[in-house]
Enzyme design. Sequence first.
Site, PDB file in Angstrom:
ATOM      1  N   HIS A 203      22.281   6.261  64.387  1.00 39.33           N
ATOM      2  CA  HIS A 203      23.281   6.662  65.166  1.00 39.33           C
ATOM      3  C   HIS A 203      22.957   8.102  65.762  1.00 39.33           C
ATOM      4  O   HIS A 203      23.534   8.440  66.742  1.00 39.33           O
ATOM      5  CB  HIS A 203      24.594   6.952  64.508  1.00 39.33           C
ATOM      6  CG  HIS A 203      24.602   7.969  63.692  1.00 39.33           C
ATOM      7  ND1 HIS A 203      24.207   7.795  62.248  1.00 39.33           N
ATOM      8  CD2 HIS A 203      24.960   9.228  63.729  1.00 39.33           C
ATOM      9  CE1 HIS A 203      24.506   9.279  61.513  1.00 39.33           C
ATOM     10  NE2 HIS A 203      24.951   9.962  62.569  1.00 39.33           N
TER      11      HIS A 203
HETATM   12  C1  UD1 Z   1      28.976  12.467  65.365  1.00 36.81           C
HETATM   13  C2  UD1 Z   1      28.412  13.716  65.021  1.00 36.81           C
HETATM   14  C3  UD1 Z   1      27.041  13.554  64.080  1.00 36.81           C
HETATM   15  C4  UD1 Z   1      27.460  12.509  62.901  1.00 36.81           C
HETATM   16  C5  UD1 Z   1      28.216  11.320  63.439  1.00 36.81           C
HETATM   17  C6  UD1 Z   1      28.798  10.507  62.042  1.00 36.81           C
HETATM   18  C7  UD1 Z   1      28.476  15.531  66.713  1.00 36.81           C
HETATM   19  C8  UD1 Z   1      27.621  16.229  67.783  1.00 36.81           C
HETATM   20  N1  UD1 Z   1      28.019  14.468  66.573  1.00 36.81           N
HETATM   21  O1  UD1 Z   1      28.005  11.892  66.291  1.00 36.81           O
HETATM   22  O2  UD1 Z   1      26.820  14.850  63.581  1.00 36.81           O
HETATM   23  O3  UD1 Z   1      26.362  12.437  62.109  1.00 36.81           O
HETATM   24  O4  UD1 Z   1      29.337  11.688  64.188  1.00 36.81           O
HETATM   25  O5  UD1 Z   1      28.955   9.136  62.407  1.00 36.81           O
HETATM   26  O6  UD1 Z   1      29.597  15.948  66.388  1.00 36.81           O
HETATM   27  N2  UD1 Z   1      32.928   6.134  69.081  1.00 36.81           N
HETATM   28  C9  UD1 Z   1      33.970   4.905  69.231  1.00 36.81           C
HETATM   29  N3  UD1 Z   1      34.712   4.918  67.816  1.00 36.81           N
HETATM   30  C10 UD1 Z   1      34.705   5.858  66.961  1.00 36.81           C
HETATM   31  C11 UD1 Z   1      33.747   6.817  67.134  1.00 36.81           C
HETATM   32  C12 UD1 Z   1      33.339   7.093  68.151  1.00 36.81           C
HETATM   33  O7  UD1 Z   1      33.751   4.099  69.846  1.00 36.81           O
HETATM   34  O8  UD1 Z   1      35.552   5.545  65.916  1.00 36.81           O
HETATM   35  C13 UD1 Z   1      31.959   6.340  70.335  1.00 36.81           C
HETATM   36  C14 UD1 Z   1      32.600   7.571  71.231  1.00 36.81           C
HETATM   37  O9  UD1 Z   1      33.461   7.080  72.107  1.00 36.81           O
HETATM   38  C15 UD1 Z   1      31.096   7.869  71.465  1.00 36.81           C
HETATM   39  C16 UD1 Z   1      30.294   7.410  70.690  1.00 36.81           C
HETATM   40  O10 UD1 Z   1      30.624   6.719  69.709  1.00 36.81           O
HETATM   41  O11 UD1 Z   1      31.097   7.261  72.916  1.00 36.81           O
HETATM   42  C17 UD1 Z   1      29.593   8.670  69.999  1.00 36.81           C
HETATM   43  O12 UD1 Z   1      30.649   9.399  69.131  1.00 36.81           O
HETATM   44  P1  UD1 Z   1      30.531  11.060  69.068  1.00 36.81           P
HETATM   45  O13 UD1 Z   1      31.781  11.563  68.076  1.00 36.81           O
HETATM   46  O14 UD1 Z   1      30.533  11.516  70.354  1.00 36.81           O
HETATM   47  O15 UD1 Z   1      29.183  11.340  68.229  1.00 36.81           O
HETATM   48  P2  UD1 Z   1      28.603  10.391  66.923  1.00 36.81           P
HETATM   49  O16 UD1 Z   1      27.225   9.829  67.534  1.00 36.81           O
HETATM   50  O17 UD1 Z   1      29.588   9.548  66.215  1.00 36.81           O
HETATM   51  N1  UDP Z   2      29.028   5.109  56.003  1.00 39.64           N
HETATM   52  C1  UDP Z   2      29.955   3.914  55.546  1.00 39.64           C
HETATM   53  N2  UDP Z   2      29.925   2.780  56.447  1.00 39.64           N
HETATM   54  C2  UDP Z   2      28.928   2.860  57.518  1.00 39.64           C
HETATM   55  C3  UDP Z   2      28.052   3.576  57.660  1.00 39.64           C
HETATM   56  C4  UDP Z   2      28.236   4.855  56.692  1.00 39.64           C
HETATM   57  O1  UDP Z   2      31.075   4.223  55.131  1.00 39.64           O
HETATM   58  O2  UDP Z   2      28.905   1.811  58.165  1.00 39.64           O
HETATM   59  C5  UDP Z   2      29.191   6.161  55.087  1.00 39.64           C
HETATM   60  C6  UDP Z   2      27.776   6.616  54.270  1.00 39.64           C
HETATM   61  O3  UDP Z   2      27.989   6.139  53.014  1.00 39.64           O
HETATM   62  C7  UDP Z   2      27.959   8.176  54.284  1.00 39.64           C
HETATM   63  C8  UDP Z   2      28.815   8.475  55.490  1.00 39.64           C
HETATM   64  O4  UDP Z   2      29.207   7.280  55.926  1.00 39.64           O
HETATM   65  O5  UDP Z   2      28.992   8.477  53.026  1.00 39.64           O
HETATM   66  C9  UDP Z   2      27.705   9.172  56.498  1.00 39.64           C
HETATM   67  O6  UDP Z   2      28.109   9.263  57.824  1.00 39.64           O
HETATM   68  P1  UDP Z   2      27.116   9.071  58.733  1.00 39.64           P
HETATM   69  O7  UDP Z   2      25.911   8.302  58.666  1.00 39.64           O
HETATM   70  O8  UDP Z   2      28.080   8.658  60.081  1.00 39.64           O
HETATM   71  O9  UDP Z   2      26.787  10.749  59.212  1.00 39.64           O
HETATM   72  P2  UDP Z   2      26.002  11.777  59.034  1.00 39.64           P
HETATM   73  O10 UDP Z   2      25.699  11.961  57.580  1.00 39.64           O
HETATM   74  O11 UDP Z   2      24.324  11.364  59.520  1.00 39.64           O
HETATM   75  O12 UDP Z   2      26.423  12.838  59.525  1.00 39.64           O
END
Ligand code: UD1
Ligand code: UDP
Length: 350
Positions: A203
């Site tokens: 991601h």
């Molecule tokens: C964010 C964090 C990243 C973290 C990740 C965990 C920042 C800059 N990035 O990235 O550090 O590792 O979360 O997963 O804060 N979206 C959905 N449904 C949801 C959530 C998100 O559709 O429930 C979509 C959003 O609308 C957006 C995209 O996913 O278009 C990315 O979401 P965003 O929160 O901007 O960043 P992440 O890639 O999730």
């Molecule tokens: N995780 C989860 N379901 C998923 C993917 C990740 O429960 O489908 C959990 C994972 O085990 C960990 C956390 O989400 O505890 C990590 O989040 P993510 O990888 O989104 O973010 P990051 O750690 O890179 O910021």
Amino acid sequence: MKIVSIIGARPQFVKAGPVSAALRQRHAEVLVHTGQHYDDNMSAVFFDELGIPAPDHYLGIGGGHHGAMTGRMLGAIEQVLLAEQPGRVLVYGDTNSTLAGALAASKLHIPVAHVEAGLRSFNRAMPEEINRVVADHLSDLLLVPSETAVRNLAAEGITRGVHVVGDVMSDSLLAADVRARARSTVLDRLGLAERGFLLVTVHRAENTDDPLRLGAILAALGDAGTTVVFPVHPRTRGVMAKLGLAFAPNVMPIDPVGYLDMVRLEGAARMILTDSGGVQKEAYWLGVPCVTMRDETEWVETVEAGWNLLVGANRERIAHASRHFAPPAARPFLYGDGQVAGRIVTTIEG
Ligand code: UD1
Ligand code: UDP
């Protein structure tokens, strides 16, 4: 003491679960959910499974460009802090919710404690690196997982208020591992056998937002020669739809899974391939080999221990690692003993 905790993204729910439970034994916690992650399988399921109380304030700010998202959070969190008048604000990790929380608090002169402080990738192209550097410099209490984090902070002139407490994700993981083995049915539901598959998550913006990197990763998964279970993050799902990218036939794409199913999948996988921060540590604690599809990692100790291999987004290196990577027998203790939340609370009190 009244403490406002600010969370908003999936990894923050995992970190906040044990801390929130420990805090509420002696303090009044007010929980703010920014809404950065909002789908049920990215948010609500973690509150249910980790027993996190319902947020006192749900701000509903998710999606859109990161500057606008952070700005809207800043204004909304300021309103909450003005109304709640807490003695301290607690932020976690390195997301936009972390940055907005730390900034809103510091503008109101409310002291900030940063859980998972001091991590560095030394890659300022990552949004997370900017968020964590700024959050660290705005915090007076830096709750760090390792001596490496202490050194990283010292190199930036931060030496006061730094406490090595360990990594609170170990609390969540060690408790969930037992429950997941007893309760999760995910292996049966997906028709998987222990060690009969690889588990993948992707991601990170540097991978999803670069078609060459994402294309190389998807191609490499097709070369893995075995079943690849892939809970697809909404960011990745969105980019793949836009670019018209498909999964190889051996890849089993599924929606993001809840925490217990994830921990069960992690524990049963033959190997984990990821660009997640949290998943690298979970793989280590569970003793599952991890291949990290990034050019650098904040969790350098896992690489030094030989259990985490950095392969970038290189098709050949990923595919080769997915077939041949084998860590050494020894797996030294790293980061967390499952008792970190209690230390976070006593450090805040001290
Ligand atoms: C964010 C964090 C990243 C973290 C990740 C965990 C920042 C800059 N990035 O990235 O550090 O590792 O979360 O997963 O804060 N979206 C959905 N449904 C949801 C959530 C998100 O559709 O429930 C979509 C959003 O609308 C957006 C995209 O996913 O278009 C990315 O979401 P965003 O929160 O901007 O960043 P992440 O890639 O999730
Ligand atoms: N995780 C989860 N379901 C998923 C993917 C990740 O429960 O489908 C959990 C994972 O085990 C960990 C956390 O989400 O505890 C990590 O989040 P993510 O990888 O989104 O973010 P990051 O750690 O890179 O910021």
